[in-house]
Design a protein around this motif. Structure first.
Motif: not given
Length: 192
Positions: A7-15, A73-74
């Motif tokens: 699978y394709f993995e995404i990691r989001w960073h924000g506030r 993550p990708d």
């Protein structure tokens, strides 16, 4: 011997308050509508507006059994450039993509993170202010992510915006979000 990822993995960073959780959820729902298996979940520290937070997506063609945070993550999506540091790219291989909401250049991002792979930048905050009249940059970031990954067609995300916002907001707000999505898609720039 390492096992190939399914699978394709995404990691989001924000506030908190910038829409990382909402963007990851919208992406997951759009991918589900496109026939994929999905996961979307947030991880908060202090639950207050402005606190650093992460959100995650897994998208694949097979049922996803793993239920942990994404360590390799990708793609890493950074909604707030003040979070840029070497720790933000931990686990991201040089084959991955670092997507950042910034007005700065590739060298600035590389200097802050030490990442030597593909860097993509877009001024998502300005797009959001111009189109939606609010400085929440998640919709243009979602458009940029779709462009650099091709994970789902842009039209599927546009339909998702219509479904999610159509019952709650006026047609002008729905159209403004679709414009912001398209501009993120069109205005993202990548290093090579």
């Amino acid at each position: 011997m390492p096992v190939a990822k399914k699978y394709f993995e995404i990691r989001w960073h924000g506030r908190a308050g910038q829409g990382a959780k909402s963007a990851s959820q919208m992406l997951a729902e759009a991918a589900l509508e496109a026939g994929k298996y999905v996961q979307a979940f947030p991880e908060y520290g202090a639950e207050r507006t402005g606190a650093p937070m992460r959100a995650f997506n897994r998208i694949g063609d097979e049922y996803i059994r793993v239920r942990s945070a994404i360590e390799n993550p990708d793609v890493v999506v950074v909604i707030d450039e003040t979070l840029l540091s070497p720790t933000i790219v931990e686990g991201l291989s040089e084959d991955g993509i670092l997507l950042v909401n910034t007005v700065k250049d590739f060298d600035f991002v590389r200097q802050k993170t030490g990442f030597n792979g593909k860097i993509c930048i877009v001024d998502a905050t300005d797009i959001a202010l111009q189109e939606i009249k609010r400085g929440i940059p998640n919709t243009p970031m979602l458009g940029a992510l779709v462009k650099v990954t091709g994970i789902v067609p842009l039209e599927v995300i546009e339909k998702r915006i219509e479904k999610m916002f159509g019952k709650k907001f006026a047609a002008e707000i729905v159209e403004a979000n679709k414009r912001a999505l398209r501009r993120g898609y069109e205005e993202v720039k990548c290093s090579e």
